[in-house]
Design an enzyme around this catalytic site. Structure first.
Site, PDB file in Angstrom:
ATOM      1  N   ASP A 101      30.811  32.109  40.990  1.00  0.00           N
ATOM      2  CA  ASP A 101      29.858  33.204  40.757  1.00  0.00           C
ATOM      3  C   ASP A 101      28.961  32.939  39.551  1.00  0.00           C
ATOM      4  OD1 ASP A 101      30.651  35.072  42.820  1.00  0.00           O
ATOM      5  OD2 ASP A 101      32.440  35.541  41.639  1.00  0.00           O
ATOM      6  N   ARG A 117      37.422  44.019  29.139  1.00  0.00           N
ATOM      7  CA  ARG A 117      35.978  43.988  29.412  1.00  0.00           C
ATOM      8  C   ARG A 117      35.105  44.484  28.260  1.00  0.00           C
ATOM      9  NH1 ARG A 117      37.454  40.348  32.192  1.00  0.00           N
ATOM     10  NH2 ARG A 117      37.256  40.286  34.447  1.00  0.00           N
ATOM     11  N   ASP A 143      34.412  45.882  37.138  1.00  0.00           N
ATOM     12  CA  ASP A 143      34.004  45.121  35.956  1.00  0.00           C
ATOM     13  C   ASP A 143      32.521  45.257  35.641  1.00  0.00           C
ATOM     14  OD1 ASP A 143      36.546  44.312  35.334  1.00  0.00           O
ATOM     15  OD2 ASP A 143      36.444  42.487  36.542  1.00  0.00           O
ATOM     16  N   SER A 149      41.498  35.653  43.944  1.00  0.00           N
ATOM     17  CA  SER A 149      40.677  35.889  42.766  1.00  0.00           C
ATOM     18  C   SER A 149      41.627  36.331  41.655  1.00  0.00           C
ATOM     19  CB  SER A 149      39.645  36.974  43.073  1.00  0.00           C
ATOM     20  OG  SER A 149      39.148  37.492  41.867  1.00  0.00           O
TER      21      SER A 149
HETATM   22  N1  ARG Z   1      41.558  45.916  39.606  1.00  0.00           N
HETATM   23  C1  ARG Z   1      41.703  45.475  38.258  1.00  0.00           C
HETATM   24  C2  ARG Z   1      40.752  46.212  37.370  1.00  0.00           C
HETATM   25  O1  ARG Z   1      39.818  46.776  37.846  1.00  0.00           O
HETATM   26  C3  ARG Z   1      41.614  43.976  38.118  1.00  0.00           C
HETATM   27  C4  ARG Z   1      40.257  43.402  38.323  1.00  0.00           C
HETATM   28  C5  ARG Z   1      40.292  41.922  38.273  1.00  0.00           C
HETATM   29  N2  ARG Z   1      38.998  41.430  38.013  1.00  0.00           N
HETATM   30  C6  ARG Z   1      38.528  40.326  38.534  1.00  0.00           C
HETATM   31  N3  ARG Z   1      37.323  39.997  38.207  1.00  0.00           N
HETATM   32  N4  ARG Z   1      39.216  39.584  39.366  1.00  0.00           N
HETATM   33  O2  ARG Z   1      40.922  46.260  36.183  1.00  0.00           O
END
Ligand code: ARG
Length: 418
Positions: free
Chosen positions: A16, A95, A124, A173
Site C-alpha cells: 500500500d 495511531r 486507522d 494483514s
Molecule cells: N481492528 C483493529 C483496530 O482497528 C486492528 C487494525 C489493524 N490495522 C491494520 N492496519 N492492519 O484497531
C-alpha cells in the site's frame, strides 16, 4: 530548502505505502515524497523492510523512535482498564502517537502535505486524520481516494518495477506494536472459520505448565516484575530483569509479552464493531496487556470502595471508546483522567498472577491501601472494628427487602381481586 512541493507519507514498505510514493507525484502533483516510519515496537524485520524498500525507491526516509511515548499511553490505558469489546487497543492507541510523530517530521522537513496508505474501510484512516486535520497540511489518502484494490496495486507495482516482493506479504494483514499484534484478512474474515495455530507468533498454545509472577504497581502504573527463578517454557528470549526491580515501561512490556506469551496468555478472537459500522472478525495476541490489565483490576478491587469500583466502570468504558476512536487527546479524556488520577493514588501494591491454561489469573493481592479489615470480615472474632457488633445487623435485616415484600403483597392481593 527548495520550492519543491514536499509531502510526508506514513511509510511501512508494504504494498500500500510503496505504491503511494509514485502516486503522490503523478496524481497529486507533489515533487518530493518523504517516508516516515515510526517505531512503536514493531519487530526488527519491519524496519529492515522499510529501509530496503525506501532505498530501492530512492525515497528520503526517516525513522522516529516513539516507543517510550507509546508505552506511557499503554500504561494510561491500564489505569483505565481499557478494552474495546475484548481488544486491549494496541493499534488504536498507536495511531495518534504515530500521526503526531509524522506531523513533527513533516513540519521540520518543510512539507505541506501528509499522506497515509489506509483503505476507506478501516479505523486507522480516521485515527490518523483526527490528528493531521488539526494542522494546516493537506491530507491525502491515495488508496481510499483512488479506490485502489490490492490487485490493482500489485499490477501497478509490477508495471513500474516497484520494489515489492510479489505476494510475499503473506496472506494476512498484520499490525504489530508493543501492546498487541493483530491478524486480519483472508479466511480469517469469515467468522465461522477456526484460525490455524500458525497465525500466532507471540503466543504458544497453552502448555500444561504454570508460573506465578508478581506485578508491582505505583499509583496505578505498573512499575516492577518479580518473575521468580522459573522462565517461559518457550524461552524465546533469554533476557530477564532483576526480579522485583523497577523497570521502565518498554522493557516491562517486552519482558511480559515474552514470558506470558510462552504460557499461551493473551489470545483473543472477537467480533469487532468498527467505527464506520462494519462488524468484522478480529484476532489478536497481547500477553503483556492481558497480564497488566488483570493485575491492575485485581488491585483496584482491593483498594477502591464499592461505589468507586462501580462508577469507575463507566469512566473506563468512556476512556476505552475514545481510545478505540484514536481520540485520546479529547477534552473528555482529560476529564476522565481527572477522576482516574484521583482513584489511582491508592492503586499501589503488588498482585500475584498465575499463568495457567492460557489464562493470567490473579491469585493474590496486597496493598497498604486495602479497604479490608481482617477483624471485620472474619467469622472467628466477635467484636469487629471496635464499634460494630453482630447484633447491630438485626435492625438492618428487618428493613432489608421491606419495599419488595410490600410490593409483592399488593400485587398478589390485586391479582386475587381480579
Ligand atoms: N481492528 C483493529 C483496530 O482497528 C486492528 C487494525 C489493524 N490495522 C491494520 N492496519 N492492519 O484497531
Amino acid at each position: 530548502m527548495s520550492d519543491n512541493k514536499r509531502i510526508a507519507l506514513a511509510f511501512s514498505g508494504g504494498l500500500d505505502t510503496t505504491v503511494c510514493v509514485p502516486l503522490l507525484k503523478e496524481e497529486y502533483g507533489y515533487d518530493e515524497v518523504i517516508g516516515v516510519t515510526v517505531d512503536v515496537g514493531q519487530p526488527e524485520e519491519e524496519f529492515a523492510e522499510a529501509e530496503e524498500t525506501a532505498e530501492a525507491l530512492n525515497l528520503e526516509h526517516y525513522v522516529v523512535d516513539a516507543k517510550d511515548e507509546f508505552a506511557d499511553l499503554c500504561f494510561d490505558a491500564v489505569r483505565a482498564n481499557a478494552s474495546y469489546q475484548g481488544y486491549p487497543l494496541g493499534t488504536a492507541l498507536a495511531r495518534p502517537v504515530i500521526a503526531t510523530a509524522i506531523l513533527e517530521v513533516a513540519q521540520e522537513q518543510g512539507c505541506t502535505g501528509l499522506a497515509h496508505g489506509c483503505t476507506g474501510k478501516g479505523n486507522d484512516q480516521l485515527r490518523f486524520e483526527a490528528v493531521w486535520r488539526d494542522s494546516d497540511m493537506e491530507v491525502i489518502a491515495p488508496v481510499r481516494e483512488l479506490g485502489l484494490t490490492r490487485e490493482f496495486e500489485q499490477e501497478y507495482a509490477d508495471e513500474r518495477d516497484l520494489p515489492v516482493e510479489g505476494g510475499d506479504e503473506g496472506k494476512y494483514s498484520i499490525d504489530t506494536n508493543l501492546w498487541s499484534r493483530s491478524i486480519e484478512g483472508s479466511e480469517l474474515e469469515e467468522p465461522s472459520y477456526v484460525p490455524p495455530e500458525d497465525i500466532y507468533e507471540w503466543t504458544t498454545a497453552p502448555t500444561g505448565e504454570t508460573l506465578e509472577i508478581e506485578v508491582g504497581f505505583e499509583n496505578g502504573y505498573p512499575v516492577s516484575l518479580d518473575t521468580g527463578e522459573q522462565s517461559s517454557p518457550s524461552n524465546r528470549n533469554a533476557k530477564r530483569s532483576d526480579d522485583g526491580d523497577e523497570m521502565e515501561p518498554v522493557a516491562l512490556i517486552e519482558e511480559l509479552n515474552d514470558l506470558a506469551g510462552g504460557f499461551g496468555v493473551g489470545r483473543s478472537d472477537i467480533m469487532e464493531d468498527r467505527m464506520l459500522g462494519l462488524k468484522v472478525r478480529e484476532n489478536y495476541e497481547h500477553p503483556a496487556a492481558t497480564v497488566l490489565l488483570n493485575a491492575h483490576q485485581a488491585l483496584e478491587d482491593l483498594v477502591l470502595t464499592k461505589e468507586e469500583r462501580s462508577f469507575k466502570k463507566q469512566i473506563d468504558h468512556e476512556w476505552s471508546e475514545k481510545g478505540y476512536e484514536g481520540l485520546v487527546n479529547a477534552p473528555l479524556v482529560g476529564a476522565l483522567e481527572g477522576f482516574i488520577e484521583e482513584t489511582q493514588t491508592r492503586v499501589t501494591g503488588t498482585v500475584t498472577i498465575r499463568f495457567e491454561g492460557g489464562q493470567a489469573r490473579p491469585v493474590g493481592r496486597d496493598s497498604k491501601y486495602a479497604v479490608y479489615s481482617a477483624d471485620a470480615a472474619s467469622f472467628n472474632t466477635e467484636d469487629v472494628t471496635g464499634d460494630i457488633e453482630q447484633g447491630d445487623a438485626t435492625g438492618v435485616a428487618k428493613y432489608h427487602g421491606f419495599q419488595e415484600r410490600l410490593a409483592n403483597r399488593v400485587i398478589s392481593s390485586q391479582n386475587d381481586e381480579e
